[in-house]
Design an enzyme around this catalytic site. Structure first.
Site, PDB file in Angstrom:
ATOM      1  N   GLY A 145       0.854  -1.178   0.000  1.00 19.47           N
ATOM      2  CA  GLY A 145       0.000   0.000   0.000  1.00 19.47           C
ATOM      3  C   GLY A 145       0.891   1.230   0.000  1.00 19.47           C
ATOM      4  N   GLN A 299     -25.181  27.843  25.295  1.00 18.43           N
ATOM      5  CA  GLN A 299     -23.835  28.325  25.015  1.00 18.43           C
ATOM      6  C   GLN A 299     -22.894  27.178  24.621  1.00 18.43           C
ATOM      7  OE1 GLN A 299     -22.655  30.630  28.482  1.00 18.43           O
ATOM      8  NE2 GLN A 299     -23.149  32.529  27.413  1.00 18.43           N
ATOM      9  N   GLU A 394      -4.982   7.244  -0.729  1.00 20.15           N
ATOM     10  CA  GLU A 394      -4.088   8.223  -1.353  1.00 20.15           C
ATOM     11  C   GLU A 394      -3.111   8.826  -0.347  1.00 20.15           C
ATOM     12  OE1 GLU A 394      -5.401  10.874  -4.392  1.00 20.15           O
ATOM     13  OE2 GLU A 394      -7.206   9.695  -4.768  1.00 20.15           O
TER      14      GLU A 394
END
Length: 411
Positions: A145, A299, A394
């Site tokens: 890979g 908040q 990738e």
């Protein structure tokens, strides 16, 4: 029918188009793509059928023309990283599968654009631009890979009879795995060892048509998000000399050049998913009522949304910078080693930051949705599965860290 491309809660933002990274052609592309993408509804129950549908639609819409140069039916004179970034960001906002279909047309044919001869470019690139041909990029193997040098697929040659001492044919043997569009593509750009003793310097690239005898792409792989993958097996797969793509033994550099163009666009895909998660979170926070007020009134919710927005914008700036640096370098034909390194580092920073930030943003969006966030069919649940692979393919995050770290240590 299950439609997995529901309308977005709001259109994606366009303020970033005013940044100096982009020019008029990029703004025209983005503003034209926005309404088109929002109008598409594709049944994504079957990822392979959906990908075929997306390629057809993207081709008919003219969007795949950005995946090839103008000489072969493309929209721009050369492959443009910023155009690819804007395409992927917008498509991923609406449908990660649409983004995948578009990206693979570019990645799968990118090596032909960069190194193909005129006959190869004329045969394949117009079909990619129109959506008539589906492309694939076959580099990874079960034991190779990130470590490309461990590649075991072999392309052995017949007697050297052609002028220049090149073989007149090749026999391809071995396997590739995790191949996007595997079993779906009309052709594959395949990388194989032509000199097993030379490491990465002994790798060559070949164009292999899907109907070539000896190629078996029937072993489909199923992963956590819709993504057509397969293992390719080559058993004495005979290729003519004309299948060689680029120079003999030049495959490793060609693979790196191809990935270099598209790495920033992976960051853009993650960015599009993060923007969608933020939009879904904002809409939910405004509508969800609890303890006599909306979730947005708390908040803690406001702080969380603020953090998400900052993560999105930081990823966006790194992504746009990486694409701009690559395009500027190509435009001015700058190939000084230091500049090439800076471009690679910028792409690595963008890919790492955008994918990691998107994972965090989507996780926070899911948390804000509570139980609805983990319900199958909800958009944030789908995004949670879609984003995970982008931190791996990738170039995994760890690989990007190594690229950046080595550059930082250089004087």
């Amino acid at each position: 029918m299950h439609v997995a491309t529901p309308p977005a809660p709001c259109p994606p933002p366009t303020a970033h188009l005013a940044l100096p990274f982009f020019d008029a052609a990029h703004r025209t592309l983005a503003l034209g793509l926005l309404p088109w993408a929002a109008a598409q509804q594709v049944d994504e129950t079957d990822d392979r059928a959906a990908c075929r549908d997306w390629v057809r639609r993207l081709g008919a819409g003219g969007w795949l023309r950005y995946c090839v140069p103008a000489a072969h039916g493309g929209a721009l004179p050369a492959l443009d990283s910023r155009a690819l970034v804007l395409l992927r960001e917008t498509l991923a906002y609406h449908s990660p599968l649409a983004d995948f279909a578009c990206a693979m047309q570019g990645l799968g044919s990118g090596a032909i654009t960069l190194a193909g001869n005129l006959a190869q470019q004329a045969r394949y690139l117009p079909g990619v631009a129109s959506g008539r041909l589906i492309a694939a990029f076959a580099l990874s193997e079960p034991e190779a890979g990130s470590d490309v040098a461990a590649m075991q697929t072999m392309a052995s040659s017949a007697e050297e009879t052609n002028p220049g001492g090149h073989p007149d044919s090749y026999s391809l043997t071995g396997s590739k795995t995790w191949i996007s569009n595997g079993g779906l593509a009309d052709f594959y750009c395949v990388f194989a060892k032509t000199d097993p003793t030379a490491g990465t310097r002994g790798i060559s690239a070949f164009i292999v048509d899907a109907d070539t005898p000896g190629l078996d792409a029937t072993q489909h792989l199923h992963v956590m998000a819709p993504h057509p993958l397969a293992t390719l097996r080559f058993a004495d797969c005979r290729l003519p000399a004309s299948a060689l793509l680029g120079p003999l033994h030049g495959g490793f550099k060609l693979a790196l050049r191809t990935l270099d163009i598209f790495r920033a666009s992976v960051a853009a895909a993650a960015l599009g998913m993060a923007r969608r998660a933020l939009a879904e979170a904002v809409q939910h926070a405004r509508q969800r009522r609890m303890f006599g007020q909306t979730l947005a009134d708390f908040q803690l919710t406001q702080a969380r949304l603020g953090e998400m927005a900052a993560l999105v914008d930081s990823a966006a700036l790194l992504t746009y910078r990486a694409a701009w640096l690559r395009d500027e370098g190509e435009k001015h034909q700058r190939s000084v080693a230091a500049e090439l390194r800076d471009r690679s580092v910028a792409a690595a920073m963008a890919k790492m930051t955008a994918t990691e930030n998107a994972q965090r943003v989507i996780d926070m969006a899911l948390q804000l949705h509570g139980g609805r966030g983990v319900e199958r069919g909800s958009k944030v649940e789908a995004l949670y599965r879609d984003i995970r692979a982008l931190r791996i393919y990738e170039g995994a995050t760890e690989v990007q860290q190594l690229i950046i770290g080595k550059a930082v240590l250089q004087p």
